[in-house]
Design a protein around this motif. Sequence first.
Motif, PDB file in Angstrom:
ATOM      1  N   ARG A 244      11.659  10.556  17.890  1.00  0.00           N
ATOM      2  CA  ARG A 244      11.238  10.270  19.261  1.00  0.00           C
ATOM      3  C   ARG A 244      10.745   8.832  19.295  1.00  0.00           C
ATOM      4  O   ARG A 244       9.976   8.409  18.428  1.00  0.00           O
ATOM      5  N   ASN A 245      11.168   8.063  20.304  1.00  0.00           N
ATOM      6  CA  ASN A 245      10.821   6.653  20.389  1.00  0.00           C
ATOM      7  C   ASN A 245      10.233   6.350  21.772  1.00  0.00           C
ATOM      8  O   ASN A 245      10.972   6.115  22.727  1.00  0.00           O
ATOM      9  N   PRO A 246       8.896   6.360  21.908  1.00  0.00           N
ATOM     10  CA  PRO A 246       8.262   6.029  23.199  1.00  0.00           C
ATOM     11  C   PRO A 246       8.269   4.515  23.400  1.00  0.00           C
ATOM     12  O   PRO A 246       7.322   3.828  23.025  1.00  0.00           O
ATOM     13  N   ILE A 247       9.347   3.993  23.988  1.00  0.00           N
ATOM     14  CA  ILE A 247       9.587   2.544  23.980  1.00  0.00           C
ATOM     15  C   ILE A 247       8.592   1.724  24.786  1.00  0.00           C
ATOM     16  O   ILE A 247       8.550   0.511  24.639  1.00  0.00           O
TER      17      ILE A 247
ATOM     18  N   PRO B 141       3.512  -0.420  22.509  1.00  0.00           N
ATOM     19  CA  PRO B 141       3.761  -1.690  21.815  1.00  0.00           C
ATOM     20  C   PRO B 141       4.249  -1.506  20.375  1.00  0.00           C
ATOM     21  O   PRO B 141       5.081  -2.261  19.907  1.00  0.00           O
ATOM     22  N   GLU B 142       3.729  -0.500  19.688  1.00  0.00           N
ATOM     23  CA  GLU B 142       4.173  -0.203  18.319  1.00  0.00           C
ATOM     24  C   GLU B 142       4.430   1.288  18.215  1.00  0.00           C
ATOM     25  O   GLU B 142       3.707   2.090  18.803  1.00  0.00           O
ATOM     26  N   ARG B 143       5.450   1.660  17.478  1.00  0.00           N
ATOM     27  CA  ARG B 143       5.777   3.070  17.298  1.00  0.00           C
ATOM     28  C   ARG B 143       6.414   3.276  15.932  1.00  0.00           C
ATOM     29  O   ARG B 143       6.702   2.310  15.229  1.00  0.00           O
TER      30      ARG B 143
ATOM     31  N   GLU C  59      11.961  -5.340  16.622  1.00  0.00           N
ATOM     32  CA  GLU C  59      11.698  -5.672  15.224  1.00  0.00           C
ATOM     33  C   GLU C  59      11.423  -4.388  14.444  1.00  0.00           C
ATOM     34  O   GLU C  59      10.642  -3.540  14.882  1.00  0.00           O
ATOM     35  N   TYR C  60      12.060  -4.245  13.280  1.00  0.00           N
ATOM     36  CA  TYR C  60      11.907  -3.067  12.424  1.00  0.00           C
ATOM     37  C   TYR C  60      11.316  -3.481  11.077  1.00  0.00           C
ATOM     38  O   TYR C  60      11.796  -4.432  10.448  1.00  0.00           O
TER      39      TYR C  60
END
Length: 190
Positions: free
Chosen positions: A139-142, A145-147, A182-183
């Motif tokens: 799950r990616n809560p875009i 700011p950071e996840r 950025e990853y």
Amino acid sequence: MKGRLVLTWLLIVGVAAASVKSDYYSDSVPHEPKREKETHLHFFIHDIITGKNPTALKVAQANLTGIDTNPTGPTPFGSTFVVDDPLTTGPDPTSEVIGNAQGAYVSSSQGKDVVLVLYLDFGFTTGKFNGSSISVFSRNPITEPERELAVVGGRGKFRMARGFAKLKTYSVNPTLGNAVVEYHVTVLHY
């Protein structure tokens, strides 16, 4: 009686003379467990859903009436996208390309926050990880700011991978939906 004695004697001699292989066979013997490695990766993903050369395409959208799904936004609830995003060493689109993120994501939130559930396979095409990949499904809560995403597997040098990816949106155009993310990835593998 004499016949039974001869038969018993022949059986005993036959069994004693038979060669018996008692060694255990296995391709992994002797077993020496492999040491798990920890690898840290840093790259940028360029997700472009508009323009002449999009890297993410909407392939499905819910057809709902009477529900406010923000149909004018770039990722309305129920939308499904397929992805072939470049992975680069820097945030600039002209940075060195080191691979591609291929997979899909679904807009899965009815609220104001945009949440994507995504599956991506990060395939590396250069350097020491050329031909290897890691897979995330999370799950990616875009709008945060950071996840963090879960690394759920890999292939090649990342076989049996597990770990996590920390994401930070580097830039986004909220009207168009285009983004650079950025990853920082930590992968445990063999």
